[in-house]
Design a protein around this motif. Structure first.
Motif, PDB file in Angstrom:
ATOM      1  N   UNK A 164     -46.376 -16.398  27.146  1.00 19.17           N
ATOM      2  CA  UNK A 164     -46.556 -15.685  25.866  1.00 19.17           C
ATOM      3  C   UNK A 164     -46.992 -16.693  24.800  1.00 19.17           C
ATOM      4  N   UNK A 165     -48.187 -17.219  25.023  1.00 19.34           N
ATOM      5  CA  UNK A 165     -48.689 -18.331  24.198  1.00 19.34           C
ATOM      6  C   UNK A 165     -48.676 -18.012  22.705  1.00 19.34           C
ATOM      7  N   UNK A 166     -49.215 -16.852  22.338  1.00 18.67           N
ATOM      8  CA  UNK A 166     -49.321 -16.513  20.912  1.00 18.67           C
ATOM      9  C   UNK A 166     -47.957 -16.288  20.284  1.00 18.67           C
ATOM     10  N   UNK A 167     -47.088 -15.618  21.016  1.00 19.56           N
ATOM     11  CA  UNK A 167     -45.730 -15.368  20.528  1.00 19.56           C
ATOM     12  C   UNK A 167     -44.989 -16.676  20.307  1.00 19.56           C
ATOM     13  N   UNK A 168     -45.125 -17.593  21.266  1.00 19.41           N
ATOM     14  CA  UNK A 168     -44.474 -18.907  21.170  1.00 19.41           C
ATOM     15  C   UNK A 168     -45.020 -19.693  19.982  1.00 19.41           C
ATOM     16  N   UNK A 169     -46.341 -19.697  19.827  1.00 21.16           N
ATOM     17  CA  UNK A 169     -46.974 -20.437  18.723  1.00 21.16           C
ATOM     18  C   UNK A 169     -46.546 -19.865  17.375  1.00 21.16           C
ATOM     19  N   UNK A 170     -46.502 -18.528  17.264  1.00 22.69           N
ATOM     20  CA  UNK A 170     -46.093 -17.896  16.002  1.00 22.69           C
ATOM     21  C   UNK A 170     -44.651 -18.233  15.651  1.00 22.69           C
ATOM     22  N   UNK A 171     -43.783 -18.178  16.667  1.00 27.26           N
ATOM     23  CA  UNK A 171     -42.372 -18.499  16.430  1.00 27.26           C
ATOM     24  C   UNK A 171     -42.214 -19.959  15.980  1.00 27.26           C
ATOM     25  N   UNK A 172     -42.872 -20.875  16.721  1.00 28.16           N
ATOM     26  CA  UNK A 172     -42.763 -22.310  16.411  1.00 28.16           C
ATOM     27  C   UNK A 172     -43.299 -22.599  15.007  1.00 28.16           C
ATOM     28  N   UNK A 173     -44.448 -22.019  14.673  1.00 30.15           N
ATOM     29  CA  UNK A 173     -45.039 -22.245  13.346  1.00 30.15           C
ATOM     30  C   UNK A 173     -44.162 -21.678  12.227  1.00 30.15           C
ATOM     31  N   UNK A 174     -43.602 -20.497  12.456  1.00 33.70           N
ATOM     32  CA  UNK A 174     -42.736 -19.878  11.437  1.00 33.70           C
ATOM     33  C   UNK A 174     -41.488 -20.727  11.205  1.00 33.70           C
ATOM     34  N   UNK A 175     -40.909 -21.202  12.308  1.00 32.57           N
ATOM     35  CA  UNK A 175     -39.694 -22.018  12.196  1.00 32.57           C
ATOM     36  C   UNK A 175     -39.985 -23.322  11.459  1.00 32.57           C
ATOM     37  N   UNK A 176     -41.088 -23.983  11.841  1.00 32.13           N
ATOM     38  CA  UNK A 176     -41.413 -25.250  11.181  1.00 32.13           C
ATOM     39  C   UNK A 176     -41.754 -25.028   9.702  1.00 32.13           C
ATOM     40  N   UNK A 177     -42.478 -23.964   9.411  1.00 33.52           N
ATOM     41  CA  UNK A 177     -42.830 -23.658   8.025  1.00 33.52           C
ATOM     42  C   UNK A 177     -41.573 -23.415   7.183  1.00 33.52           C
ATOM     43  N   UNK A 178     -40.622 -22.701   7.770  1.00 33.51           N
ATOM     44  CA  UNK A 178     -39.356 -22.441   7.070  1.00 33.51           C
ATOM     45  C   UNK A 178     -38.631 -23.756   6.771  1.00 33.51           C
ATOM     46  N   UNK A 179     -38.570 -24.636   7.766  1.00 32.84           N
ATOM     47  CA  UNK A 179     -37.843 -25.908   7.597  1.00 32.84           C
ATOM     48  C   UNK A 179     -38.545 -26.831   6.607  1.00 32.84           C
ATOM     49  N   UNK A 180     -39.871 -26.955   6.709  1.00 34.72           N
ATOM     50  CA  UNK A 180     -40.580 -27.885   5.821  1.00 34.72           C
ATOM     51  C   UNK A 180     -40.630 -27.367   4.387  1.00 34.72           C
ATOM     52  N   UNK A 181     -40.625 -26.021   4.226  1.00 35.15           N
ATOM     53  CA  UNK A 181     -40.630 -25.450   2.871  1.00 35.15           C
ATOM     54  C   UNK A 181     -39.268 -25.578   2.212  1.00 35.15           C
ATOM     55  N   UNK A 182     -38.220 -25.225   2.954  1.00 38.53           N
ATOM     56  CA  UNK A 182     -36.878 -25.174   2.360  1.00 38.53           C
ATOM     57  C   UNK A 182     -36.100 -26.481   2.472  1.00 38.53           C
TER      58      UNK A 182
END
Length: 497
Positions: A29-47
């Motif tokens: 599930x390449x796209x699902x995995x990429x979306x999850x990873x990007x969302x998590x990293x974006x959340x961490x780097x923003x907050x």
């Protein structure tokens, strides 16, 4: 002893299952995995961008204070212990494990990227060039190496001076006690360390393969295809498992020495064949700006505006270095017995940071110097393909084929030194902290890393794995902050004459 053995069998099986499960997710599930990873990293780097910035700054300050404190002369081992490796071999091994392949990958591409997309100044201007060099120095200078030194120093101290197992969890014995460290808390820390190592190295294997392929394509017209890339991984895997199985004294040390000579050869050729005076001036000017703005840049984050550049570059780098800290720190600790704390910090932070700064001065200036020949648009095109940027830039200088050939050789040796160091460390982390893990365990982890890299390369999920590993390493901020407290607590019990 039985508890310890049981504990680390658990670490081995759980970390292996997690690593394989995540890679299967990345393939199926390449796209699902990429979306999850990007969302998590974006959340961490923003907050939590502030947490990354403050922590990395504290690592530098802590290491400096410790080096010049009364504890600086304490040996990482018994008082009569001597270093196992010569200073040159020690430096070669820690440098190769710490960031080797990244320097080749980003040496030209990063300064060009900052030059064409700077913050607050006009792209392609002198101010943009100054910004590009200072930012590259910042990202590859004192901060990443101070970050490695925290885990490395703590582990070496507890391994060799206090005779504790070579596990990240051992660092916390002064704070938590042996029983808790052998329980779920210790297991979790060690499993996180194994995953961070596997994911980080698998990503680097994949990215390194792409760059080796582009170099071979430039030199010998070998096509850039999946089949060629799989072939490169197979050859490299055989070599790095062979050197890891040979042990540190034979395989890893010898390859580390070759690696260092090749790096100095390439650096020397670039300084001589490139714009030599500009390189020297760029080093001098960039170093002055880097030191002058060190505190400001270490803590710079827009409270009232966007931090897009900061998030995608500096904070991402800090998160990436923290993700690599368990692996590099463990390996550096393993080869540092007999060094004093002062010697350790000087060798692990100042020497490689200075070497990285010289490297970026040479390669970065070589790239920025092409502004008059290919213009800003030409540089922007090169920056978009970091795996080929170096070879494109060499095209405009004398002896470009020789430079490219040495680069491909260096990429291969850096590739092998990172992978064999990681294989050795994974063997240690999943074998009760054994300083000399079995060949069977090393071969297994070597194959796992390569299979992960190959699978993700084929599925196009390398960047998603990198993102996931960086995000998953977030807890290591706190592991390392508490490691500093633990080391200080242990050092206060030392009898210093």
């Amino acid at each position: 002893m039985d508890n310890r053995k049981q504990k680390n069998n658990t670490v081995f099986y759980v970390s292996l299952i997690i690593s394989i499960a995540i890679v299967l997710w990345g393939i199926v599930a390449k796209e699902n995995f990429a979306n999850f990873a990007n969302s998590l990293l974006n959340f961490l780097t923003t907050n939590f961008g502030w947490a990354y910035l403050i922590s990395m700054f504290l690592f530098v300050i802590f290491a400096l204070i410790l080096a010049f404190s009364k504890y600086g002369n304490i040996k990482l081992g018994p008082d009569d212990s001597k270093p196992e490796y010569s200073t040159a071999s020690w430096f070669a091994m820690l440098f190769g494990a710490g960031m080797g392949i990244g320097l080749v990958f980003w040496g030209v591409a990063e300064p060009i990227s900052h030059f064409v997309n700077p913050v607050g100044v006009e792209p392609g201007s002198i101010e943009a060039a100054n910004f590009a060099m200072k930012s590259s120095f910042m990202h590859w200078g004192f901060h990443p190496w101070a970050n490695y030194s925290i885990i490395g120093l703590a582990l070496a101290y507890f391994q060799f001076r206090k005779n504790k197992p070579g596990l990240i969890s051992s660092i916390f014995i002064p704070l938590l006690g042996e029983e808790r460290v052998n329980g779920p808390i210790g297991k979790t820390i060690d499993i996180l360390a194994v995953f961070a190592t596997v994911a980080g190295v698998a990503t680097s294997l994949g990215l390194g393969t792409l760059q080796i392929n582009s170099g071979l394509s430039y030199l010998f017209n070998i096509p850039e295809t999946t089949l060629v890339q799989v072939g490169i991984i197979v050859v490299i895997t055989i070599l790095f498992i062979w050197t890891a199985v040979s042990g540190i004294d034979k395989g890893i040390k010898i390859l580390g020495d070759i690696n260092l000579y090749l790096a100095f050869l390439l650096l020397g050729l670039v300084i001589i064949l490139g714009p030599t005076l500009k390189i020297i001036n760029s080093f001098t000017n960039g170093l002055g700006q880097y030191i002058n703005d060190f505190i400001k840049d270490s803590l710079s984050i827009e409270a009232f505006g966007a931090n897009n550049w900061l998030k995608s570059w500096r904070i991402f780098y800090w998160a990436w270095w923290i993700a690599w800290a368990p692996f590099v720190g463990t390996f550096i600790a393993r080869i540092s017995k007999g060094r004093t704390i002062r010697e350790f910090i000087g060798g692990v932070i100042f020497a490689p940071a200075l070497a990285s700064i010289v490297w970026f001065s040479a390669f970065g200036t070589m790239g920025l110097n092409l502004i008059d020949k290919i213009g800003l648009e030409g540089l922007a095109v090169a920056a978009k393909a970091p795996e080929t940027a170096l070879f494109q830039v060499f095209n405009y200088y004398p002896l470009s084929t020789i430079l490219s050939l040495v680069t491909v050789l260096l990429l291969s040796t850096f590739f092998i030194t990172s992978a064999n160091s990681a294989t050795f460390v994974l063997g240690m982390l999943t074998s009760e902290g054994d300083l000399n893990p079995t060949n069977r365990r090393k071969i297994l982890w070597g194959l796992v890393q390569s299979l992960l890299a190959t699978s993700l390369l084929l599925a196009g999920g390398l960047e998603a794995l990198q993102t996931a590993s960086v995000a998953a390493a977030f807890p290591f901020i706190f592991v390392m902050l508490f490691a500093m407290v633990s080391v200080l607590k242990a050092l206060k019990e030392e009898k210093i004459e």
